[in-house]
Motif scaffolding. Structure first.
Motif, PDB file in Angstrom:
ATOM      1  N   TRP A 113       0.863  -1.191   0.000  1.00 56.21           N
ATOM      2  CA  TRP A 113       0.000   0.000   0.000  1.00 56.21           C
ATOM      3  C   TRP A 113       0.891   1.231   0.000  1.00 56.21           C
ATOM      4  O   TRP A 113       1.726   1.404   0.890  1.00 56.21           O
ATOM      5  N   ALA A 114       0.738   2.087  -0.999  1.00 57.63           N
ATOM      6  CA  ALA A 114       1.490   3.341  -1.067  1.00 57.63           C
ATOM      7  C   ALA A 114       0.507   4.490  -0.925  1.00 57.63           C
ATOM      8  O   ALA A 114      -0.276   4.780  -1.836  1.00 57.63           O
ATOM      9  N   GLY A 115       0.539   5.151   0.227  1.00 58.52           N
ATOM     10  CA  GLY A 115      -0.392   6.250   0.502  1.00 58.52           C
ATOM     11  C   GLY A 115       0.253   7.583   0.198  1.00 58.52           C
ATOM     12  O   GLY A 115       1.256   7.954   0.811  1.00 58.52           O
ATOM     13  N   LEU A 116      -0.314   8.320  -0.732  1.00 58.78           N
ATOM     14  CA  LEU A 116       0.280   9.577  -1.190  1.00 58.78           C
ATOM     15  C   LEU A 116      -0.360  10.808  -0.572  1.00 58.78           C
ATOM     16  O   LEU A 116       0.194  11.903  -0.668  1.00 58.78           O
ATOM     17  N   GLY A 117      -1.535  10.641   0.012  1.00 54.14           N
ATOM     18  CA  GLY A 117      -2.248  11.786   0.560  1.00 54.14           C
ATOM     19  C   GLY A 117      -2.555  11.592   2.036  1.00 54.14           C
ATOM     20  O   GLY A 117      -1.729  11.072   2.777  1.00 54.14           O
ATOM     21  N   ILE A 137       2.661  -1.173   4.560  1.00 57.32           N
ATOM     22  CA  ILE A 137       2.208   0.206   4.400  1.00 57.32           C
ATOM     23  C   ILE A 137       3.391   1.141   4.175  1.00 57.32           C
ATOM     24  O   ILE A 137       4.344   1.160   4.943  1.00 57.32           O
ATOM     25  N   THR A 138       3.318   1.921   3.088  1.00 52.35           N
ATOM     26  CA  THR A 138       4.229   3.047   2.873  1.00 52.35           C
ATOM     27  C   THR A 138       3.348   4.283   2.779  1.00 52.35           C
ATOM     28  O   THR A 138       2.421   4.329   1.970  1.00 52.35           O
ATOM     29  N   GLN A 139       3.619   5.291   3.602  1.00 52.13           N
ATOM     30  CA  GLN A 139       2.732   6.445   3.702  1.00 52.13           C
ATOM     31  C   GLN A 139       3.512   7.753   3.666  1.00 52.13           C
ATOM     32  O   GLN A 139       4.527   7.894   4.347  1.00 52.13           O
ATOM     33  N   ALA A 140       3.030   8.710   2.857  1.00 48.67           N
ATOM     34  CA  ALA A 140       3.578  10.067   2.895  1.00 48.67           C
ATOM     35  C   ALA A 140       3.352  10.634   4.288  1.00 48.67           C
ATOM     36  O   ALA A 140       2.240  10.580   4.813  1.00 48.67           O
ATOM     37  N   ALA A 141       4.416  11.172   4.887  1.00 48.24           N
ATOM     38  CA  ALA A 141       4.318  11.582   6.288  1.00 48.24           C
ATOM     39  C   ALA A 141       4.699  13.034   6.516  1.00 48.24           C
ATOM     40  O   ALA A 141       5.202  13.390   7.577  1.00 48.24           O
ATOM     41  N   ALA A 142       4.460  13.875   5.530  1.00 49.95           N
ATOM     42  CA  ALA A 142       4.594  15.309   5.766  1.00 49.95           C
ATOM     43  C   ALA A 142       3.427  15.769   6.642  1.00 49.95           C
ATOM     44  O   ALA A 142       2.316  15.233   6.548  1.00 49.95           O
TER      45      ALA A 142
END
Length: 231
Positions: A113-117, A137-142
């Motif tokens: 899972w690649a979460g971009l938002g 899980i890979t998630q954008a974490a800004a």
């Protein structure tokens, strides 16, 4: 393009494994390859959305694209069709549950899972036991992404098993999340116990959730690779 992407990925993954570059800590085993595992991309991206879709369209294991905004479905559908991926469903809202069930039951192995938002959809799927134990899980974490749904981001941290959190506060290309999900050596991660403060900023905390957090990005190498892939 798919053949070129796969060749690049194999070469980079081999190099990474040889030198222990990405997603590892001193003395730890190199993470097992997830090559070929179904890839789900959850969007919510901004100006680089076309480039991200073009990048993942060349990935043969791309299985599903989801979004938290139903208004994005038609736009994402057009982008995928433009890149020849009419086989990849695009879902939002209530459709995600059924779509995730199909993906998980289609394989006996892991699902990426690649979460971009925002973490809205990621928190939903890791809340399902049948999905949580199979998801990488890979998630954008800004902070900008995480605070769009702070409750979901906190749920993700508590429910996901060792998620990869890619800080994009200084390097804001969402393709780096995809590259990390593909285990390419552009983002170095280390294990840390983390939590979220009230502003959505990821902070280290002794009692926090264990995650793999980005500590270094080779932006120049990534952009060079992205340029070659997108032609």
């Amino acid at each position: 393009m798919a053949e070129e992407l796969n060749r690049d990925r194999r070469e980079l993954a081999a190099l990474a494994q040889r030198f222990g570059l990405p997603q590892t800590v001193s003395g730890a085993d190199f993470p097992p390859s997830q090559t070929g595992a179904p890839l789900i991309v959850d969007t919510g991206v901004g100006d680089d959305s076309d480039a991200v879709i073009a990048l993942v369209a060349a990935e043969p294991s791309l299985t599903l694209v989801s979004t938290v905004d139903e208004q994005d479905v038609c736009r994402l559908r057009r982008l995928l069709d433009l890149h020849g991926r009419t086989d990849v469903p695009v879902v939002a809202g209530d459709e995600l549950d059924e779509a995730m069930t199909r993906v998980v039951t289609s394989t006996n192995g892991l699902v990426r899972w690649a979460g971009l938002g925002p973490a809205t959809n990621a928190a939903l799927v890791v809340g399902k036991p049948a999905c949580a134990e199979r998801l990488v899980i890979t998630q954008a974490a800004a902070a900008a992404e995480l605070r769009r749904d702070l409750t979901a981001a906190r749920l993700l941290l508590t429910r996901a098993e060792l998620p990869k959190l890619v800080r994009l506060d200084t390097v804001r290309h969402h393709g780096l999340v995809i590259a990390t999900a593909l285990q390419l050596p552009f983002v170095t991660l280390r294990r840390a116990h983390v939590a979220l403060d009230e502003s959505g900023r990821l902070v280290e905390a002794s009692g926090g959730a264990l995650a793999r957090v980005s500590v270094k990005v080779d932006e120049r190498a990534f952009l060079g690779w992205l340029s070659r892939v997108l032609g």
